[in-house]
Design an enzyme around this catalytic site. Structure first.
Site, short mmCIF file in Angstrom:
data_model
loop_
_atom_site.label_atom_id
_atom_site.label_comp_id
_atom_site.label_asym_id
_atom_site.label_seq_id
_atom_site.Cartn_x
_atom_site.Cartn_y
_atom_site.Cartn_z
N GLU A 169 6.32 -12.88 0.13
CA GLU A 169 7.78 -12.47 -0.06
C GLU A 169 8.91 -13.17 0.25
O GLU A 169 9.52 -12.67 1.21
CB GLU A 169 7.66 -10.86 0.49
CG GLU A 169 6.73 -9.99 -0.28
CD GLU A 169 6.53 -8.66 0.26
OE1 GLU A 169 7.44 -8.12 1.19
OE2 GLU A 169 5.59 -7.95 0.16
N ASN A 212 2.63 -15.05 -2.97
CA ASN A 212 2.36 -13.58 -3.18
C ASN A 212 3.80 -13.01 -3.13
O ASN A 212 4.43 -13.09 -2.08
CB ASN A 212 1.57 -12.72 -2.07
CG ASN A 212 1.09 -11.55 -2.98
OD1 ASN A 212 0.82 -11.17 -4.01
ND2 ASN A 212 1.36 -10.58 -1.86
N ASP A 279 -0.10 -0.69 -7.83
CA ASP A 279 -0.06 0.90 -7.99
C ASP A 279 1.14 1.29 -8.84
O ASP A 279 2.03 0.38 -9.06
CB ASP A 279 0.05 1.43 -6.62
CG ASP A 279 0.85 0.86 -5.76
OD1 ASP A 279 2.03 0.37 -6.18
OD2 ASP A 279 1.12 1.16 -4.46
O1 9MR Z 1 0.45 -0.54 2.56
C1 9MR Z 1 0.97 -1.15 3.52
C2 9MR Z 1 1.63 -0.17 4.64
O2 9MR Z 1 0.61 0.56 5.16
C3 9MR Z 1 2.31 -0.81 5.81
O3 9MR Z 1 3.06 0.17 6.62
C4 9MR Z 1 3.38 -1.69 5.14
C5 9MR Z 1 4.19 -2.36 6.31
O4 9MR Z 1 4.93 -3.23 5.82
O5 9MR Z 1 2.98 -2.75 4.36
C6 9MR Z 1 2.23 -2.14 3.40
O6 9MR Z 1 1.69 -3.14 2.42
C7 9MR Z 1 2.71 -3.97 1.70
C8 9MR Z 1 1.91 -5.38 1.77
O7 9MR Z 1 1.76 -5.62 2.75
C9 9MR Z 1 3.07 -6.24 1.09
N1 9MR Z 1 3.75 -5.83 -0.20
C10 9MR Z 1 4.00 -4.55 0.01
C11 9MR Z 1 3.07 -3.64 0.41
C12 9MR Z 1 3.71 -2.06 0.25
O8 9MR Z 1 4.97 -1.96 1.21
#
Ligand code: 9MR
Length: 459
Positions: A169, A212, A279
């Site tokens: 990101e 990613n 999702d």
């Molecule tokens: O699913 C993840 C969630 O449990 C965390 O709180 C969050 C914190 O930033 O990150 C989520 O996963 C993210 C992933 O690492 C990167 N892309 C977006 C995902 C959804 O927010």
């Protein structure tokens, strides 16, 4: 007894059991293909049906759910790749400088490895979930902290992670195509991404290195900027092997109509593409149709090597209110599940879902020996609660790996030569709970990832 193997050069030692001198195998392979053609798929799980298409099907996993039996049973039955959802992020692994905590992530990687699942590493360099100490560093210190983090983390799991999200990101949303502000961007400049990839390649040359991101799933200013970066990296020989498309969809951010074309244009740059955090909010038929669109797109792009959904069950989704996953809060298969399984060529209605299913058989993998150029793998096949008279499973290796010998089983091969279907060789009758093993040698050809097992089908 000689087993038929896909391709080869020369003979390989195999513990004095079944050896093969290659060159005579073409006829075996051709015969095997004829036999397989027209055979309906027996795959009844996501992972097994994806494996039959030469792909993996994974899920994000949370270490603290591995004590919940329905969670683990569904994970083990359906998926053959895992991504730790939070446990490999910088704040989890290096909460204070130079002090690493691998415990929770190791719980996931051990579980995955003992079951023959692949592991995606997520993620090395990201502006979020970054411990406070990183933002306080000056330029020189930050550069060495970033490189040290990448090197230490990748070496910890060296040879065991099939793909790493090296940088996550790094681009802004919206129309600018600019880089996102972060400690890395702001202090090290645009070159931080290249530096991270070069450091990553040196730390673990066996892992595929991915960039990613989200909102890059169709052509737009952000994905165009990522595309230009990947193209530039490829032109200049900066090591990059794959691009991850997170694919978090909902009404505000639907599956783009050019999703497949967008995957294809990246693949045309000579990188793999992976759907990394899928999702889709919704329910019923419309959700099922959207999932099918995504799976069909991946199957239509030969370099789309696998799909990961961002969680096992709606109840633990980061967007649980949107019920975006394939199993509901009680681990029931949703319409979206059947749609995905069917799109992958599998057959809904098999036993494998949550709660464990009865009878049948299970498989697990261990590496038993390694040399400079190859390793031996062993699969244990165990009958479930009833006796069985036969079993079938698949073993998928990662090109350019090649299986060069097998023992205690009768193999056949798909057209790619990467997917070996194994059936008994005199060891098909197992009492309830009893087990047998088969083995094989994999020529690594530079790639050391563990093979992926399909589900076990008993007869
Ligand atoms: O699913 C993840 C969630 O449990 C965390 O709180 C969050 C914190 O930033 O990150 C989520 O996963 C993210 C992933 O690492 C990167 N892309 C977006 C995902 C959804 O927010």
């Amino acid at each position: 007894m000689i087993n038929n193997l896909p391709r080869s050069r020369g003979s390989v030692r195999s513990h004095g059991r079944n050896l093969l001198v290659f060159g005579v195998v073409g006829a075996f392979v051709a015969a095997g293909l004829v036999a397989l053609a027209g055979t309906a798929s027996a795959a009844t799980t996501l992972g097994a049906s994806a494996a039959e298409r030469g792909r993996y099907f994974g899920t994000a996993v949370a270490a603290n759910r591995l004590n919940e039996s329905d969670y683990v049973n569904t994970l083990n039955a359906e998926f053959n790749s895992v991504t730790p959802e939070n446990e490999m992020k910088w704040d989890a692994l290096e909460p204070s400088q130079g002090s690493f905590n691998f415990g929770n992530a190791d719980r996931i990687t051990s579980h995955a490895q003992s079951r023959g699942m692949r592991i995606r590493g997520h993620t090395l360099v990201w502006h979020s979930q970054l411990p406070g100490w990183v933002s306080g560093l000056g330029t020189t210190q930050l550069r060495s902290a970033m490189n040290n983090h990448i090197t230490t983390v990748m070496r910890h799991w060296q040879g065991r992670i099939h793909s790493w999200d090296v940088v996550n990101e790094a681009f802004q949303d919206g129309g600018s195509g600019a880089r996102r502000s972060s400690p890395f961007q702001d202090r090290l400049g645009n070159g931080f991404i290249e530096e991270a990839f070069r450091t990553a390649r040196a730390a673990d040359p066996t892992a595929k290195l991915c960039y990613n991101d989200y909102n890059t799933d169709g052509a737009n200013a952000k994905s165009n900027a990522v595309f230009a970066m990947v193209q530039d990296f490829r032109n200049r020989g900066v090591p990059i092997d794959c691009v991850g498309f997170q694919s978090h969809f909902n009404a505000q951010s639907p599956v783009p109509s050019d999703y497949r074309q967008n995957l294809q244009r990246f693949a045309n740059l000579g990188v793999d593409v992976q759907i990394t955090e899928l999702d889709i909010e919704g329910s019923g038929t419309s959700q099922a149709n959207n999932y099918r669109t995504v799976v069909d797109a991946c199957l239509a792009v030969s370099r789309c090597t696998g799909i990961t959904v961002w969680g096992v069950t709606d109840k633990y989704s980061w967007r649980s209110g949107g019920t975006p996953l394939l199993f509901d809060g009680n681990y029931n298969k949703k319409a979206a599940y059947n749609s995905v399984l069917t799109a992958l060529g599998g057959t809904p209605g098999g036993g494998g879902g949550g709660g464990g299913g009865g009878g049948g058989c299970t498989v697990s993998y261990t590496e038993t020996q390694r040399w400079g150029d190859r390793f031996n793998g062993q699969v244990t096949v165990r009958a479930g609660s009833s006796a069985i008279n036969g079993w079938t499973t698949t073993v998928t290796v990662t090109p350019p790996q090649q299986v060069s010998a097998t023992w205690n089983g009768s193999p056949s091969w798909d057209t790619s030569g990467n997917v070996m279907t194994m059936r008994p060789n005199g060891n098909g009758n197992l009492a309830a709970g009893a087990s047998t093993t088969f083995g094989f040698t994999v020529m690594a050809n530079g790639t050391w990832s563990a093979p992926t097992l399909g589900s076990c089908t008993a007869s």
